[in-house]
Design a protein around this motif. Structure first.
Motif, PDB file in Angstrom:
ATOM      1  N   TRP A 343     -73.523  -8.743   0.677  1.00 55.41           N
ATOM      2  CA  TRP A 343     -74.281  -7.820  -0.097  1.00 55.41           C
ATOM      3  C   TRP A 343     -75.789  -8.419  -0.325  1.00 55.41           C
ATOM      4  O   TRP A 343     -76.756  -7.760  -0.022  1.00 55.41           O
ATOM      5  CB  TRP A 343     -73.519  -7.863  -1.701  1.00 55.41           C
ATOM      6  N   GLU A 344     -76.048  -9.866  -0.282  1.00 55.78           N
ATOM      7  CA  GLU A 344     -77.132 -10.212  -0.251  1.00 55.78           C
ATOM      8  C   GLU A 344     -77.834 -10.101   1.275  1.00 55.78           C
ATOM      9  O   GLU A 344     -79.110  -9.664   1.165  1.00 55.78           O
ATOM     10  CB  GLU A 344     -77.044 -11.968  -0.430  1.00 55.78           C
ATOM     11  N   ARG A 345     -77.291 -10.211   2.233  1.00 59.54           N
ATOM     12  CA  ARG A 345     -77.807  -9.995   3.452  1.00 59.54           C
ATOM     13  C   ARG A 345     -78.122  -8.383   3.826  1.00 59.54           C
ATOM     14  O   ARG A 345     -79.215  -7.936   4.219  1.00 59.54           O
ATOM     15  CB  ARG A 345     -76.704 -10.116   4.660  1.00 59.54           C
ATOM     16  N   TYR A 346     -77.305  -7.553   3.071  1.00 54.37           N
ATOM     17  CA  TYR A 346     -77.451  -6.106   3.296  1.00 54.37           C
ATOM     18  C   TYR A 346     -78.731  -5.904   2.219  1.00 54.37           C
ATOM     19  O   TYR A 346     -79.644  -4.978   2.610  1.00 54.37           O
ATOM     20  CB  TYR A 346     -76.345  -5.181   2.621  1.00 54.37           C
ATOM     21  N   ARG A 347     -78.903  -6.319   1.105  1.00 56.33           N
ATOM     22  CA  ARG A 347     -79.972  -6.274   0.191  1.00 56.33           C
ATOM     23  C   ARG A 347     -81.395  -6.682   0.948  1.00 56.33           C
ATOM     24  O   ARG A 347     -82.609  -5.920   0.784  1.00 56.33           O
ATOM     25  CB  ARG A 347     -79.822  -6.996  -1.218  1.00 56.33           C
ATOM     26  N   GLU A 348     -81.271  -7.926   1.691  1.00 54.88           N
ATOM     27  CA  GLU A 348     -82.182  -8.421   2.200  1.00 54.88           C
ATOM     28  C   GLU A 348     -82.890  -7.584   3.420  1.00 54.88           C
ATOM     29  O   GLU A 348     -84.144  -7.123   3.733  1.00 54.88           O
ATOM     30  CB  GLU A 348     -81.940  -9.679   2.926  1.00 54.88           C
ATOM     31  N   THR A 349     -81.939  -6.629   4.243  1.00 57.46           N
ATOM     32  CA  THR A 349     -82.284  -5.916   5.344  1.00 57.46           C
ATOM     33  C   THR A 349     -82.741  -4.472   4.803  1.00 57.46           C
ATOM     34  O   THR A 349     -83.657  -3.875   5.188  1.00 57.46           O
ATOM     35  CB  THR A 349     -81.144  -5.770   6.343  1.00 57.46           C
ATOM     36  N   GLY A 351     -83.003  -3.323   1.443  1.00 55.60           N
ATOM     37  CA  GLY A 351     -83.549  -3.154   0.244  1.00 55.60           C
ATOM     38  C   GLY A 351     -82.843  -2.308  -0.875  1.00 55.60           C
ATOM     39  O   GLY A 351     -81.516  -2.345  -1.013  1.00 55.60           O
ATOM     40  N   ASN A 352     -83.508  -1.560  -1.471  1.00 56.99           N
ATOM     41  CA  ASN A 352     -82.922  -0.919  -2.653  1.00 56.99           C
ATOM     42  C   ASN A 352     -81.843   0.274  -2.215  1.00 56.99           C
ATOM     43  O   ASN A 352     -81.310   0.935  -3.005  1.00 56.99           O
ATOM     44  CB  ASN A 352     -84.046  -0.344  -3.601  1.00 56.99           C
ATOM     45  N   ALA A 353     -81.763   0.499  -0.991  1.00 52.61           N
ATOM     46  CA  ALA A 353     -80.807   1.558  -0.636  1.00 52.61           C
ATOM     47  C   ALA A 353     -79.381   0.922  -0.980  1.00 52.61           C
ATOM     48  O   ALA A 353     -78.563   1.675  -1.184  1.00 52.61           O
ATOM     49  CB  ALA A 353     -81.017   1.644   1.109  1.00 52.61           C
ATOM     50  N   VAL A 354     -79.179  -0.386  -1.072  1.00 58.87           N
ATOM     51  CA  VAL A 354     -78.016  -1.049  -1.301  1.00 58.87           C
ATOM     52  C   VAL A 354     -78.062  -1.274  -2.847  1.00 58.87           C
ATOM     53  O   VAL A 354     -79.052  -1.569  -3.352  1.00 58.87           O
ATOM     54  CB  VAL A 354     -77.719  -2.173  -0.426  1.00 58.87           C
ATOM     55  N   PRO A 355     -76.959  -1.121  -3.516  1.00 58.32           N
ATOM     56  CA  PRO A 355     -77.141  -1.262  -5.076  1.00 58.32           C
ATOM     57  C   PRO A 355     -77.489  -2.747  -5.398  1.00 58.32           C
ATOM     58  O   PRO A 355     -77.498  -3.706  -4.787  1.00 58.32           O
ATOM     59  CB  PRO A 355     -75.208  -1.208  -5.499  1.00 58.32           C
ATOM     60  N   VAL A 468     -80.655   6.512  13.350  1.00 65.18           N
ATOM     61  CA  VAL A 468     -81.325   6.022  12.344  1.00 65.18           C
ATOM     62  C   VAL A 468     -80.354   6.472  11.013  1.00 65.18           C
ATOM     63  O   VAL A 468     -79.555   7.716  11.190  1.00 65.18           O
ATOM     64  CB  VAL A 468     -82.809   6.301  12.052  1.00 65.18           C
ATOM     65  N   ILE A 469     -80.326   5.936  10.023  1.00 63.09           N
ATOM     66  CA  ILE A 469     -80.110   6.290   8.660  1.00 63.09           C
ATOM     67  C   ILE A 469     -81.114   6.627   7.875  1.00 63.09           C
ATOM     68  O   ILE A 469     -82.168   5.717   7.398  1.00 63.09           O
ATOM     69  CB  ILE A 469     -79.190   5.009   7.890  1.00 63.09           C
ATOM     70  N   LEU A 470     -80.999   7.883   7.290  1.00 61.78           N
ATOM     71  CA  LEU A 470     -82.221   8.428   6.265  1.00 61.78           C
ATOM     72  C   LEU A 470     -81.690   8.376   4.935  1.00 61.78           C
ATOM     73  O   LEU A 470     -80.232   8.904   5.112  1.00 61.78           O
ATOM     74  CB  LEU A 470     -82.740   9.652   6.572  1.00 61.78           C
ATOM     75  N   TYR A 471     -82.250   8.153   3.702  1.00 61.21           N
ATOM     76  CA  TYR A 471     -81.534   8.054   2.681  1.00 61.21           C
ATOM     77  C   TYR A 471     -82.192   9.208   1.720  1.00 61.21           C
ATOM     78  O   TYR A 471     -81.605   9.595   0.690  1.00 61.21           O
ATOM     79  CB  TYR A 471     -82.039   6.549   1.914  1.00 61.21           C
ATOM     80  N   GLY A 472     -83.469   9.763   2.137  1.00 58.95           N
ATOM     81  CA  GLY A 472     -83.570  11.027   1.407  1.00 58.95           C
ATOM     82  C   GLY A 472     -83.788  10.969   0.002  1.00 58.95           C
ATOM     83  O   GLY A 472     -84.245   9.879  -0.770  1.00 58.95           O
ATOM     84  N   LEU A 473     -83.811  11.959  -1.012  1.00 61.38           N
ATOM     85  CA  LEU A 473     -84.015  12.244  -2.271  1.00 61.38           C
ATOM     86  C   LEU A 473     -82.823  12.172  -3.161  1.00 61.38           C
ATOM     87  O   LEU A 473     -82.932  12.386  -4.306  1.00 61.38           O
ATOM     88  CB  LEU A 473     -84.995  13.340  -2.338  1.00 61.38           C
ATOM     89  N   LYS A 474     -81.476  12.372  -2.650  1.00 65.28           N
ATOM     90  CA  LYS A 474     -80.299  12.729  -3.487  1.00 65.28           C
ATOM     91  C   LYS A 474     -79.609  11.394  -3.586  1.00 65.28           C
ATOM     92  O   LYS A 474     -78.720  11.399  -4.067  1.00 65.28           O
ATOM     93  CB  LYS A 474     -79.484  13.901  -2.732  1.00 65.28           C
ATOM     94  N   GLY A 475     -79.932  10.206  -2.849  1.00 60.92           N
ATOM     95  CA  GLY A 475     -79.079   9.272  -3.053  1.00 60.92           C
ATOM     96  C   GLY A 475     -77.737   9.332  -2.000  1.00 60.92           C
ATOM     97  O   GLY A 475     -76.759   8.514  -2.187  1.00 60.92           O
ATOM     98  N   LYS A 476     -77.837  10.055  -1.045  1.00 63.10           N
ATOM     99  CA  LYS A 476     -76.785  10.213  -0.276  1.00 63.10           C
ATOM    100  C   LYS A 476     -77.209  10.168   1.190  1.00 63.10           C
ATOM    101  O   LYS A 476     -77.719  10.947   2.115  1.00 63.10           O
ATOM    102  CB  LYS A 476     -76.161  11.808  -0.188  1.00 63.10           C
ATOM    103  N   PRO A 477     -77.214   8.727   1.923  1.00 68.16           N
ATOM    104  CA  PRO A 477     -77.631   8.304   3.164  1.00 68.16           C
ATOM    105  C   PRO A 477     -77.107   9.502   4.235  1.00 68.16           C
ATOM    106  O   PRO A 477     -75.876   9.854   4.101  1.00 68.16           O
ATOM    107  CB  PRO A 477     -77.182   7.134   3.325  1.00 68.16           C
ATOM    108  N   ALA A 478     -77.703   9.526   5.237  1.00 69.08           N
ATOM    109  CA  ALA A 478     -77.229  10.625   6.524  1.00 69.08           C
ATOM    110  C   ALA A 478     -77.650   9.913   7.751  1.00 69.08           C
ATOM    111  O   ALA A 478     -78.423   8.989   7.801  1.00 69.08           O
ATOM    112  CB  ALA A 478     -77.897  11.671   6.438  1.00 69.08           C
ATOM    113  N   ASN A 479     -76.612  10.069   8.698  1.00 65.55           N
ATOM    114  CA  ASN A 479     -76.638   9.496  10.028  1.00 65.55           C
ATOM    115  C   ASN A 479     -77.424  10.510  10.700  1.00 65.55           C
ATOM    116  O   ASN A 479     -77.085  11.815  10.853  1.00 65.55           O
ATOM    117  CB  ASN A 479     -75.101   9.204  10.616  1.00 65.55           C
TER     118      ASN A 479
END
Length: 502
Positions: A343-349, A351-355, A468-479
């Motif tokens: 979780w820490e690694r994901y947050r570092e890479t 950011g706020n995309a991860v809870p 890439v992964i886009l996170y958009g405006l709905k909180g639903k990431p997409a490939n």
């Protein structure tokens, strides 16, 4: 001495352990930040100042939480475990009775203060070890330790791959993360990371406070039983469930110091010569024991079981089921720590995309849902570029995307090829004809963070694609797969983009 606070002792203990877990991550990240700057002298000094500041904050937090943790462990001695003594007090009664230090004897107050000072001494020494080790590692050293070994390995790997020294940073930091920041080296030569060592001494001291609280409540009481757990380790199992003599003078029961271990094997059998714990991190408790109300047969059975002669503590009394249960508990504990690190690694890479909370991340991982799979995919892709910077999209920092690509293609209902793609982006990411500028910005930002693949050469330039992964405006990431054209002058512009499955 500070007065009691409302939070239970376990809360103080867990808070301290979390603080050390975060501090170790902060220090490792600081080492990585410094390495990325090439070990220039003033960066070394600046980095060490920041590490020292982290350790000073740790020490300040220690002085805030350690006395409270020890006091509460000392004052509240698990009354529910003393029901065999027929007292049957409630925890609330004890909290009221020990609401301040004035009810304690001089001896008990001295014990609390001594435990606090001893623990703080160990923690401060660990902080000093961390700082001196990092200082030597960053400035350069000849000893063959983890820092020098990892540094040489990563530098050699970078040179072999034709990469500059700055490119070795991610591998260096990842190796340090695996091995931890050394805070203590035991007699067997094993390195204890800052978090692991601090967790051990904190839990050990908390347990010593509980044990001493019970042993000093009634100076005349001599017989105590060590609690029995269903998932004990092989060190504890031979000693649990037995009755012991605190003074070591009872003819029918072994001395309590025999279970706790004698600091001086040739010294006396009383508790002044014991470690007050079966082993570090031990969770066993003491329960006052009395033969009153028991039959002669029952008493004899307890004596035989407690006897080191009739029931030697050299054998492991656990069943296979109990051994399996203990191994499962240890695996669960290791899995928790690994997931926390992840979780820490994901947050570092990412950011706020991860809870922001570890618990939320855990829930998504346990469910194995789409969000977690996309976080994992995103983390791997972005780290792939860190490990292989030569795979970056040429011209990514100055890449462009024409307005018409969005207004006349993606979000133009009359575009036969573009409209279906735009509909997918609208449904999943919340982008549409009125806010397409935000989508363009996210795509251009992504261009600098993900590896690119050369697809071919054309009359217009080189064709590249990026996953890439886009996170958009709905909180639903997409490939999403993005297509680029890189011209002979090094400029890149957006050609197309479409969503893909995981």
């Amino acid at each position: 001495m500070p007065t009691l606070v409302s939070g239970p002792a376990e809360r103080e203990l867990q808070r301290l352990i979390q603080i050390y877990l975060k501090a170790e991550t902060d220090i490792i990240n600081e080492v990585g930040r410094l390495r990325s700057r090439g070990l220039i002298d003033y960066h070394v000094e600046s980095s060490l100042d920041r590490v020292q500041a982290i350790l000073r904050r740790l020490e300040a937090d220690d002085w805030e939480y350690v006395p409270r943790m020890i006091e509460r462990n000392f004052y509240i001695s698990h009354p529910e475990a003393r029901k065999p003594s027929a007292r049957n007090e409630t925890r609330e009664k004890h909290e009221r009775g020990y609401s301040n230090a004035s009810v304690l004897t001089g001896e008990q107050v001295d014990i609390v203060q001594r435990l606090t000072n001893n623990l703080m001494g160990e923690l401060v020494e660990a902080h000093a070890t961390v700082y001196s080790t990092l200082e030597s590692a960053l400035i350069g050293r000849a000893e063959s330790d983890v820092f020098r070994r990892v540094g040489l390995e990563q530098t050699g790997l970078a040179q072999a791959m034709g990469r500059g020294p700055f490119r070795a940073v991610p591998g260096f930091v990842e190796a340090l993360r695996r091995e931890g920041v050394t805070a203590f080296v035991d007699r067997a030569g094993r390195n204890w990371s800052l978090h692991t060592y601090a967790s051990m001494v904190l839990r050990t001291t908390a347990r010593q406070a509980e044990i001493l609280s019970i042993l000093t409540q009634d100076p005349q009481w001599d017989l105590y039983k060590i609690s029995r757990h269903g998932t004990s380790c092989k060190l504890c199992a031979p000693f649990e469930g037995r009755v012991y003599s605190k003074s070591g003078r009872d003819q029918d029961f072994p001395p309590l110091s025999a279970a706790f271990g004698k600091m001086d094997p040739s010294g006396p059998d009383d508790l002044t010569n014991s470690w007050l714990n079966i082993h570090p991190n031990c969770l066993h408790q003491l329960i006052r024991w009395t033969p009153m109300g028991r039959s002669e047969e029952e008493i004899q059975k307890i004596k035989d079981f407690s006897s080191f002669t009739k029931n030697p503590p050299t054998r492991d009394p656990r069943t296979q089921k109990q051994m399996d249960a203990y191994r499962k508990k240890e695996r669960n504990r290791a899995r928790w720590l690994n997931e926390y690190r992840q979780w820490e690694r994901y947050r570092e890479t990412l950011g706020n995309a991860v809870p922001k909370t570890f618990q939320t991340f855990q829930r998504h991982k346990a469910a194995g849902d789409e969000k977690y799979k996309l976080w994992r995919l995103d983390y791997r892709r972005q780290n792939e570029l860190l490990r292989h910077p030569e795979r970056a999209l040429p011209g990514a920092a100055t890449a462009t995307a024409a307005d018409t690509k969005f207004t006349r293609y993606f979000f133009n209902p009359d575009s036969r090829d573009g409209a279906p793609k735009g509909d997918a982006f609208s449904s999943r990411l919340g982008y549409h004809a009125d806010n397409w500028v935000l989508m363009r910005q996210e795509i251009l930002t992504a261009a600098t963070r993900y590896p690119a693949v050369l697809r071919g050469h054309t009359a217009y330039g080189d064709s590249y694609s990026q996953d890439v992964i886009l996170y958009g405006l709905k909180g639903k990431p997409a490939n999403v797969q993005i297509g680029w054209m890189v011209h002979s002058d090094g400029t890149a512009h957006l050609v197309t983009a479409h969503m893909e499955g995981i």
